[in-house]
Design a protein around this motif. Sequence first.
Motif, short mmCIF file in Angstrom:
data_model
loop_
_atom_site.label_atom_id
_atom_site.label_comp_id
_atom_site.label_asym_id
_atom_site.label_seq_id
_atom_site.Cartn_x
_atom_site.Cartn_y
_atom_site.Cartn_z
N ILE A 1 -4.32 -4.35 -6.13
CA ILE A 1 -3.04 -3.70 -6.41
C ILE A 1 -2.33 -4.40 -7.56
O ILE A 1 -1.79 -3.75 -8.46
CB ILE A 1 -2.16 -3.68 -5.15
N TYR B 1 4.55 1.68 -8.50
CA TYR B 1 3.56 0.64 -8.80
C TYR B 1 4.18 -0.74 -9.00
O TYR B 1 3.58 -1.75 -8.64
CB TYR B 1 2.73 1.07 -10.02
N GLU C 1 0.83 -1.21 0.00
CA GLU C 1 0.00 0.00 0.00
C GLU C 1 0.87 1.26 0.00
O GLU C 1 0.59 2.23 -0.72
CB GLU C 1 -0.91 0.01 1.23
N SER D 1 -4.00 -3.53 -10.83
CA SER D 1 -4.03 -2.12 -11.20
C SER D 1 -2.97 -1.82 -12.24
O SER D 1 -1.80 -2.17 -12.09
CB SER D 1 -3.81 -1.23 -9.97
N TYR E 1 2.23 1.75 -3.37
CA TYR E 1 1.16 2.10 -4.31
C TYR E 1 0.84 3.59 -4.23
O TYR E 1 0.78 4.28 -5.26
CB TYR E 1 -0.08 1.27 -3.99
N ALA F 1 4.86 -2.06 -5.61
CA ALA F 1 3.57 -2.34 -4.97
C ALA F 1 3.04 -3.71 -5.40
O ALA F 1 2.55 -4.49 -4.57
CB ALA F 1 2.57 -1.24 -5.31
#
Length: 484
Positions: free
Chosen positions: A475, A448, A440, A478, A443, A451
Motif C-alpha cells: 500500500i 490513497y 485497506e 502503490s 485504499y 491509506a
Amino acid sequence: MTAGRASFHRCSPRLPAHFMGKTTLRHLRDFSRAACSVLIAAVVAVTGSQPASAQNRNVPIVRDAEIEALVSEYARPILKAAGLANSGIQIVLVNDPSFNAFVAGRRIFVNTGALVASETPNEIIGVLAHEAGHIAGGHQQRLRDQIARAQTIAVVAGLLGMGAALGGAVSGNRGAGQAGMGVAMGSSEAARRSILGYQRTEEVTADRAAMRYLESTGQSAKGMLTTFSRFQSALALSGTRVDPYQISHPMPRDRIANLTTLAEKSPHYNKTDPDNLQQRHDMMRAKIAAFTGSQAAAARLNRRLSGGPAAAYGDAINTFLRGNPASALQKTEALLQSMPKNPYFHELKGEVLMRANRPAEAAKSFAAATKLDPNRSGILQILYGQALLATGKPENLKPATTALRQGLERDREFINGYQSLARAYGQAGQIGDAELATAEGHYYSGNYQDAMIFAARAQQRLQRGSPSWIRAQDIISSRQKPKS
C-alpha cells in the motif's frame, strides 16, 4: 450505452519555430487552450458522462449480494460466447434511475434504473450482450486512438487557421482573418463529427456482436428490440428534433430496422425466460424500487407485479425501511415460510433484527443466509461478522473477526467491512492489524494518501516480513489506483 470516457490531462502542442514572436505566442497559447477545451467538450459529448473506473468516487455504486448474483448469472453465458469467460469481467451496479449501461476497463456498469425498467431478464441480457460486444471488439482502445488522431488533426488545422487569422490582421485583410478563424472552428467541428461517426459505427458493430452471442447461447434478441423501442418512444415523447449526425449512437428506429430482420430469423426469437428466472427478476426489481425509489413508486411497481412473491418481498422491504421492524419481521417470516431456502429472505430477516437491536438473532439469520448462498458472497459473510461483533460478547469476537476477514478475502471492495474488521482487531488488542484494516479501507475507497499513512502506522506494530507487514508495504509503495 457507451464505452466510457476518455481522459485528457493536458493539451500543449509544440509550436512551430516561426510562431515565436511575443504577441503571436500569446494568441497561440490562448487558441491552444480554446481548441483543447472544444475538443474535450466534444469527447465528453461523444462518450457520455461516464466514469473511467469503479474507483471513481463520483459514481454511486450499489452493493447487494442478491442483485449481483442474478446479473452475473445473466452475463455468464454471454461472456463465454464472447470469449471473455476468463477475462475477469466484473458487473458493477450504479445507483442511477436512467436506463443505461456502459463499459470501462474490464467492467460492465449497469444502472439500477435499467434493472427496474426491464420487465424481463431477456431485456437486461440483451443489454449485457451489447456491452460485451464493446469489450470483445476492443472498442474502448480504438475510441481512444480515434480521439487522439482527431485531437492532432484539430490542433494542427486550428494552428494553421490561427496563422491565417493573425496574418490577415497584420495585413489589414479582414476577410483573410475571418477565413482563418473559420478554419480553426471548422477543424474542431470536423473532429467532433468524425468521432461521433466512428462511435456510431462501433455501436452497430456491438449490436451485431450481441445478436451472435444471443444466438449461440440459445436466447432471443427480442429483449434488445424492446429496449431500442423504449429509447425510440422516449425520443418521440420528448418532442425534440434530433440530428442523427450529432449523436454518438444510431437512431433507435434505425437500430430496430437493422436488427428486426436478423432477430426474427432466429429459431429462438419467441423463446421466453424460465418462470423461476422471471420470478427472481421481478424480486430484484421490487427490491431496487423499494431501496432507491419513492414509496409511491415502489407501491406502483408492486401493484404491477400482481401480488406474487416479488410484490410481497417489496412490501416487506418497504415496511422495514419505513421504520416498523415488528411488522417487517412478520412479513419476512411469511416469505420464509413460502421459500425457506432463499438466502436473501434470511438476509432481510437479519437486517430487520439488526434494526430491532437483536444482533444475536440477526447473526443466526445471516449465518443461515451464508450457508444457503450458492455464490458464497463475501457480503453476506461480512454481514454475519458485523452482527456477531454487535453482540458485544467476548466469545463472539474471534468468530466475528474470522467471518469479517473471510468475507473481505472474497470481496475486497466491500468497503463497509474494513471498519468493522478494524474495530474487531482493536477490541482484541491487535492494533497493527487494526491499522492495516483501516489502511485497506482507505485504499479501496480511493483515499490513497490516508491509506499510506495508516499502512505506515501498521508497519510500526507488525512483525517485519510477515504477510501483513508486506501488504502494508504494498500500500505504501502503490502510486496508482487499484486496477479495474
